[in-house]
Design a protein around this motif. Structure first.
Motif, PDB file in Angstrom:
ATOM      1  N   GLN A  29       0.747  -0.887  -0.583  1.00 39.68           N
ATOM      2  CA  GLN A  29       0.263  -0.336  -0.330  1.00 39.68           C
ATOM      3  C   GLN A  29       0.352   1.516  -0.052  1.00 39.68           C
ATOM      4  O   GLN A  29       0.734   2.062  -0.748  1.00 39.68           O
ATOM      5  CB  GLN A  29      -1.073   0.162   0.847  1.00 39.68           C
ATOM      6  CG  GLN A  29      -2.404  -1.134   1.131  1.00 39.68           C
ATOM      7  CD  GLN A  29      -2.901  -1.133   2.605  1.00 39.68           C
ATOM      8  OE1 GLN A  29      -2.203  -1.245   3.053  1.00 39.68           O
ATOM      9  NE2 GLN A  29      -4.179  -0.114   2.395  1.00 39.68           N
ATOM     10  N   VAL A  30       1.820   0.941   1.029  1.00 40.92           N
ATOM     11  CA  VAL A  30       2.652   2.214   0.658  1.00 40.92           C
ATOM     12  C   VAL A  30       3.540   2.628  -0.521  1.00 40.92           C
ATOM     13  O   VAL A  30       3.388   3.726  -1.065  1.00 40.92           O
ATOM     14  CB  VAL A  30       3.825   2.108   1.924  1.00 40.92           C
ATOM     15  CG1 VAL A  30       5.017   3.413   2.064  1.00 40.92           C
ATOM     16  CG2 VAL A  30       3.105   2.025   3.354  1.00 40.92           C
ATOM     17  N   LYS A  31       4.091   1.463  -0.833  1.00 42.86           N
ATOM     18  CA  LYS A  31       4.817   1.525  -2.693  1.00 42.86           C
ATOM     19  C   LYS A  31       3.473   1.624  -3.094  1.00 42.86           C
ATOM     20  O   LYS A  31       3.948   2.662  -4.284  1.00 42.86           O
ATOM     21  CB  LYS A  31       4.834   0.036  -2.427  1.00 42.86           C
ATOM     22  CG  LYS A  31       5.515   0.011  -3.775  1.00 42.86           C
ATOM     23  CD  LYS A  31       6.541  -1.281  -4.174  1.00 42.86           C
ATOM     24  CE  LYS A  31       7.531  -1.345  -5.299  1.00 42.86           C
ATOM     25  NZ  LYS A  31       7.546  -2.576  -5.855  1.00 42.86           N
ATOM     26  N   SER A  32       2.427   1.825  -3.355  1.00 41.21           N
ATOM     27  CA  SER A  32       1.530   1.816  -4.494  1.00 41.21           C
ATOM     28  C   SER A  32       0.954   3.506  -4.372  1.00 41.21           C
ATOM     29  O   SER A  32       1.254   4.804  -5.215  1.00 41.21           O
ATOM     30  CB  SER A  32       0.198   1.513  -4.351  1.00 41.21           C
ATOM     31  OG  SER A  32      -0.908   1.755  -5.067  1.00 41.21           O
ATOM     32  N   VAL A  33       0.961   3.566  -3.202  1.00 43.19           N
ATOM     33  CA  VAL A  33       1.456   5.554  -2.820  1.00 43.19           C
ATOM     34  C   VAL A  33       1.462   6.390  -3.407  1.00 43.19           C
ATOM     35  O   VAL A  33       1.919   7.793  -4.613  1.00 43.19           O
ATOM     36  CB  VAL A  33       0.874   6.152  -1.800  1.00 43.19           C
ATOM     37  CG1 VAL A  33       0.882   7.260  -1.078  1.00 43.19           C
ATOM     38  CG2 VAL A  33      -0.762   5.953  -1.364  1.00 43.19           C
ATOM     39  N   ALA A  34       3.528   5.387  -3.271  1.00 44.71           N
ATOM     40  CA  ALA A  34       4.744   6.718  -3.447  1.00 44.71           C
ATOM     41  C   ALA A  34       4.979   6.636  -4.725  1.00 44.71           C
ATOM     42  O   ALA A  34       5.430   7.943  -5.404  1.00 44.71           O
ATOM     43  CB  ALA A  34       5.832   5.792  -2.965  1.00 44.71           C
ATOM     44  N   GLU A  35       4.473   5.302  -5.476  1.00 49.10           N
ATOM     45  CA  GLU A  35       4.501   5.496  -7.107  1.00 49.10           C
ATOM     46  C   GLU A  35       3.661   6.566  -8.029  1.00 49.10           C
ATOM     47  O   GLU A  35       3.474   7.215  -8.400  1.00 49.10           O
ATOM     48  CB  GLU A  35       4.007   4.334  -7.784  1.00 49.10           C
ATOM     49  CG  GLU A  35       5.177   2.970  -7.251  1.00 49.10           C
ATOM     50  CD  GLU A  35       4.566   1.183  -7.540  1.00 49.10           C
ATOM     51  OE1 GLU A  35       4.139   1.239  -8.042  1.00 49.10           O
ATOM     52  OE2 GLU A  35       6.485   0.985  -7.657  1.00 49.10           O
ATOM     53  N   LYS A  36       2.880   6.139  -7.056  1.00 54.05           N
ATOM     54  CA  LYS A  36       1.276   7.836  -7.962  1.00 54.05           C
ATOM     55  C   LYS A  36       1.728   8.898  -7.845  1.00 54.05           C
ATOM     56  O   LYS A  36       1.434   9.765  -8.149  1.00 54.05           O
ATOM     57  CB  LYS A  36       0.229   7.261  -7.526  1.00 54.05           C
ATOM     58  CG  LYS A  36      -0.449   5.982  -7.847  1.00 54.05           C
ATOM     59  CD  LYS A  36      -2.102   5.909  -7.171  1.00 54.05           C
ATOM     60  CE  LYS A  36      -2.517   3.848  -7.454  1.00 54.05           C
ATOM     61  NZ  LYS A  36      -3.676   3.807  -6.953  1.00 54.05           N
ATOM     62  N   ALA A  37       2.139   9.262  -5.912  1.00 59.77           N
ATOM     63  CA  ALA A  37       2.435  10.426  -6.298  1.00 59.77           C
ATOM     64  C   ALA A  37       3.618  11.338  -6.403  1.00 59.77           C
ATOM     65  O   ALA A  37       4.296  12.220  -6.789  1.00 59.77           O
ATOM     66  CB  ALA A  37       2.387  10.879  -4.180  1.00 59.77           C
ATOM     67  N   GLY A  38       4.866  10.208  -6.666  1.00 58.72           N
ATOM     68  CA  GLY A  38       6.218  10.264  -7.104  1.00 58.72           C
ATOM     69  C   GLY A  38       6.496  10.682  -8.147  1.00 58.72           C
ATOM     70  O   GLY A  38       7.112  11.003  -9.063  1.00 58.72           O
ATOM     71  N   GLY A  39       5.726  10.049  -9.298  1.00 58.99           N
ATOM     72  CA  GLY A  39       5.406  10.037 -10.974  1.00 58.99           C
ATOM     73  C   GLY A  39       6.729   9.860 -11.441  1.00 58.99           C
ATOM     74  O   GLY A  39       7.369   8.614 -11.511  1.00 58.99           O
ATOM     75  N   LYS A  40       7.161  10.432 -12.866  1.00 55.35           N
ATOM     76  CA  LYS A  40       8.171   9.335 -13.708  1.00 55.35           C
ATOM     77  C   LYS A  40       9.361   9.702 -12.808  1.00 55.35           C
ATOM     78  O   LYS A  40      10.523   9.183 -13.305  1.00 55.35           O
ATOM     79  CB  LYS A  40       8.228  10.809 -14.791  1.00 55.35           C
ATOM     80  CG  LYS A  40       8.430  11.631 -14.595  1.00 55.35           C
ATOM     81  CD  LYS A  40       8.124  12.435 -16.586  1.00 55.35           C
ATOM     82  CE  LYS A  40       8.479  13.399 -16.874  1.00 55.35           C
ATOM     83  NZ  LYS A  40       8.319  14.312 -18.157  1.00 55.35           N
ATOM     84  N   LEU A  41       9.712  11.012 -12.001  1.00 57.02           N
ATOM     85  CA  LEU A  41      10.948  10.305 -11.253  1.00 57.02           C
ATOM     86  C   LEU A  41      10.946  10.094 -10.051  1.00 57.02           C
ATOM     87  O   LEU A  41      12.261   9.771 -10.599  1.00 57.02           O
ATOM     88  CB  LEU A  41      11.044  12.068 -10.960  1.00 57.02           C
ATOM     89  CG  LEU A  41      10.468  13.534 -11.291  1.00 57.02           C
ATOM     90  CD1 LEU A  41      11.046  14.846 -10.829  1.00 57.02           C
ATOM     91  CD2 LEU A  41      11.909  13.903 -12.513  1.00 57.02           C
TER      92      LEU A  41
END
Length: 804
Positions: A731-743
């Protein structure tokens, strides 16, 4: 294959640039890989002109130098200091002007500059042969005998030829285009312009020569054989235009006779071969096969043993030439040759291909013969060559043309339906345009009806024998780019998609696992009924029972690979082999309301220590991460990307994870529950992964995704989060991938804490974030902005508290 634009212009009027012609040919199927510029002299003598020496006086400060004034067609004469002893007033000379670049016969190119030589200004250079690359003499300057006006470019006097050469990647089916005439035929259809063939002149016998007869013993492999005798030849260098043509095609001129045969081959696509007539024993040419093992010395002075399958051109004593492939040393043209027998034939592609392959000989002639030449070309090519030999080498025709052609190759007749044309092309093409295109390609249209027609194809188009071939010809001239893409794309498959070889897939994976220290387990598909009855996660009603049981312990087919693997673990542990890594590909079985069901599974087992104790470090036991890493490697090897990952705390696991592909579970893995270990009499922890091999095989792909490595550096930032124990890492990883974007390139957890320093029901994650931009170096401003987005997302979506 190289094609000269200058030579193409002899066949068809071309106003387009070489690049435009290249694009046109590429679109029609003759892929032009490169357009190269050719100059018969390096630099093309650019900046070098014809001048006239007006005055010539001795240099006051140098005995070997002269001061000249030279008229080069400019407003005022040029002052040039010259070191040649033969310079004199009144001479016509070759002058390199200031700024000209010279390409000497020996040495590096150099540029002419205005200079002072012993105090005298020199505005150019009066040139010798070797200084401009037209010869080797440096005895003195070139003195010309010409009436050309001063200032005339020297390239005009020396007939320097500039040409553009197309490098065509010829596909094997387009044998008809392996010549300048063949390419001109395509341009005729593409540009709607006529082509002009040199007039076929009747040859008159001008002298008497040796009487040579021809006998073809193998008319199947040699359907047509033609030849004639030419006498009074003077073998020598070819004229400049012919040498330029050959050099443009990367061929080295040899002598006028050989050069003419090479010219005809590349111009018309018809290979010729010249025999020294005085060396033809018995005055007889015989086309036949010689026995296997017969020695034959070719032009490269190598002795070759014949296979007995190649076609040979022989005289009364034996072989003179491997037909269509390579000539023999004993019958070739030399500087002393005055009379030749000139051969022009049509050979079966099969026999040439086999002979070329057997001897490892790939020649320009075999390249064309093995693909299929024009059976109607030999006599025309013979006449063209004879005319050139008369013009260039002073030859005289001394015999009638011998033409043995007992069974002429017929035109191909192909029935074509308009509906089929429109369906395969995907576009309705007017029948009038269809007819125009085909006739521009020398394909006759007969028996026209509303439904279709009969096409008559000349035999030089060896690749056009079916309806689909005719349609391809229409399409490539009409233009692939003129067929619009439909909104709903569909296609007709010429062949089925390749079926995955499941055995190879399993073997590849077995190799990988064995390379990582795993032993393969092979166990019995029959097992104990008690496993299903007592395990608590299998339904004994689904057991497939055996009617004629060998024993009660082998009474049912297994529903899982777990227990047969645990039995292997127990067997080894009881014999003090406690550190175990194993895998098994096997089938599981169940009874259903509709009959029986079976499926293939892959099981992975870990037990004991992953590394033995040593003086450097203590023994390390297998953990969940070791098992998960192996499952990840398997998925990566098969190029399968899983979706949802959820915790599982149900049997057969004490705890573990479940991996899904869409709605289907592709793998479950974790620590085997103690209850099941006791049931199988295993006395230590076992980690187990169960993978759905049928589903993996279905989703496996050989395609790999690659991306360019960024030239810009990565940046790492860390965060410590306090979250509820119920929040998973995924869940934490999924939130990070969406918020962090392509960077955000990667995220990792390097520490997990649960204890007295934080509230009960909470846990702390220490996370690392790798940031990278593919196009720019990251600035502090961009990094801080990205980290702020991550912090906000963690706080809002998983209720995280950021620890400072």
């Amino acid at each position: 294959m190289k094609i000269s634009i200058n030579r193409l212009k002899k066949y068809i009027q071309l106003t387009e640039s070489p690049e435009e012609i290249a694009a046109l040919l590429t679109q029609s199927g003759l892929e032009v890989e490169a357009v190269e510029e050719f100059q018969s002299l390096p630099g093309g003598l650019e900046g070098i002109v014809i001048g006239e020496v007006l005055t010539c006086e001795k240099h006051p400060d140098a005995d070997k130098l002269s001061i000249t004034t030279v008229d080069i067609g400019a407003e005022a004469p040029s002052h040039i200091v010259c070191g040649a002893s033969n310079v004199a007033a009144g001479q016509k000379v070759v002058v390199a002007t200031v700024g000209a670049k010279l390409y000497p016969t020996n040495g590096e190119p150099f540029e002419i500059k205005k200079a002072k030589i012993r105090g005298q200004v020199s505005e150019g250079m009066i040139c010798a042969e070797d200084e401009i690359g037209i010869g080797t003499s440096h005895a003195g300057i070139i003195v010309l005998n010409t009436d050309l006006p001063n200032g005339t470019p020297a390239s005009e006097y020396f007939q320097v030829e500039n040409d553009s050469v197309l490098e065509i990647g010829l596909t094997p089916n387009r044998a008809d285009a392996a010549s300048h005439l063949g390419v001109a035929r395509d341009l005729k259809a593409l540009l709607h312009r006529p082509i002009c063939l040199p007039e076929e002149k009747e040859l008159l016998i001008e002298s008497s020569g040796p009487s040579i007869s021809v006998e073809v013993e193998d008319a199947t492999d040699c359907p047509r054989y033609a030849g004639l005798v030419i006498t009074e030849l003077k073998v020598g260098p070819s004229p400049q235009w012919l040498q330029n043509f050959l050099r443009a095609l990367d061929l080295e001129p040899i002598n006028n006779v050989v050069d003419i045969t090479n010219f005809i081959l590349h111009d018309l696509g018809q290979p010729l071969h010249a025999f020294d007539a005085d060396k033809i024993s018995g005055g007889k040419v015989i086309v036949k096969k010689l026995s296997m093992g017969t020695p034959f010395v070719t032009l490269d002075e190598k002795e070759r043993k014949l296979s007995g399958e190649e076609l040979m051109i022989c005289d009364a004593d034996g072989g003179m030439c491997i037909a269509g492939i390579f000539g023999g040393k004993g019958s070739g043209v030399s500087d002393q040759t005055t009379t030749i027998f000139l051969e022009s034939a049509y050979f079966s592609p099969d026999v040439i291909r086999k002979g070329s392959q057997y001897h490892g000989l790939k020649t320009d002639a075999s390249f064309r013969f093995e693909r299929g030449t024009d059976p109607n070309m030999p006599v025309y090519a013979l006449k063209r060559a004879a005319a050139l030999l008369q013009e260039i080498a002073g030859g005289k025709v001394a015999s009638e043309i011998i033409d043995l052609y007992p069974n002429p190759v017929q035109d191909f007749e192909v029935e074509v339906a308009y509906a089929r044309i429109n369906r395969l092309i995907g576009k309705v093409i007017d029948p009038k345009e269809v007819k125009t295109i085909l006739e521009s390609l020398d394909i006759r249209v007969e028996n026209e009806t509303e439904e279709g027609f009969t096409s008559i194809v000349k035999p030089y188009r060896v690749d056009v024998t079916r309806e689909a071939d005719i349609i391809e010809e229409i399409l490539r001239i009409h233009g692939f780019q003129q067929v619009a893409l439909a909104e709903n794309l569909s296609t007709d498959y010429l062949a089925e998609h390749p079926v995955k070889d499941l055995n190879k897939l399993q073997y590849r994976l077995s190799e990988m696992l064995a390379g990582n220290g795993y032993f393969e387990l092979i166990t019995n598909s029959l097992t104990k009924p008690q496993y299903a009855e007592k395990s608590g996660f299998l339904d004994s009603a689904l057991n497939v029972e055996i009617y004629n049981k060998l024993s009660e312990d082998l009474g049912v087919m297994r529903q899982t690979l777990l227990f047969s693997g645990l039995e292997v673990m127990a067997h080894n542990i009881n014999r003090r082999q406690t550190d175990l890594k194993g895998f098994e590909f096997g089938t599981v079985y169940q009874k259903t309301s509709e009959g029986y069901q079976e499926g293939r599974r892959l099981a992975i087992f870990h037990s004991g220590n992953r590394s033995a104790e040593s003086w450097i470090e203590p023994a390390k036991a297998f953990g969940f991460a070791d098992l998960y890493a192996t499952v990840e490697r398997i998925l990566e090897k098969l190029n399968v990307q899983v979706g949802e990952v959820t915790p599982v705390e149900a049997l057969p696991f004490a705890y573990g994870l479940e991996l899904k592909l869409g709605e289907k579970v592709v793998a479950t893995l974790g620590l085997v529950d103690e209850k099941l270990l006791k049931l199988a009499e295993v006395r230590q922890e076992v980690w187990y992964a169960d993978l759905n091999w049928d589903l993996l095989c279905k989703k496996a792909s050989g395609l790999k995704r690659y991306q360019e490595i960024s030239k810009f550096p990565e940046v790492r930032r860390d965060l410590s989060l306090v979250i509820d124990k119920s929040v998973t890492y995924d869940q934490v990883k999924s939130v990070a991938e969406k918020a962090g974007g392509k960077l955000l390139r990667r995220i990792g957890a390097f520490d997990v804490y649960q204890g007295e320093k934080i509230d009960s029901g909470k846990k702390a994650y220490a996370l690392s974030f790798i940031l990278q931009d593919q196009e720019n170096t990251l600035t502090d401003k961009v990094i801080d902005k990205t980290m702020s987005k991550l912090i906000q997302a963690f706080q809002e979506q998983v209720g995280a508290v950021i620890r400072s």
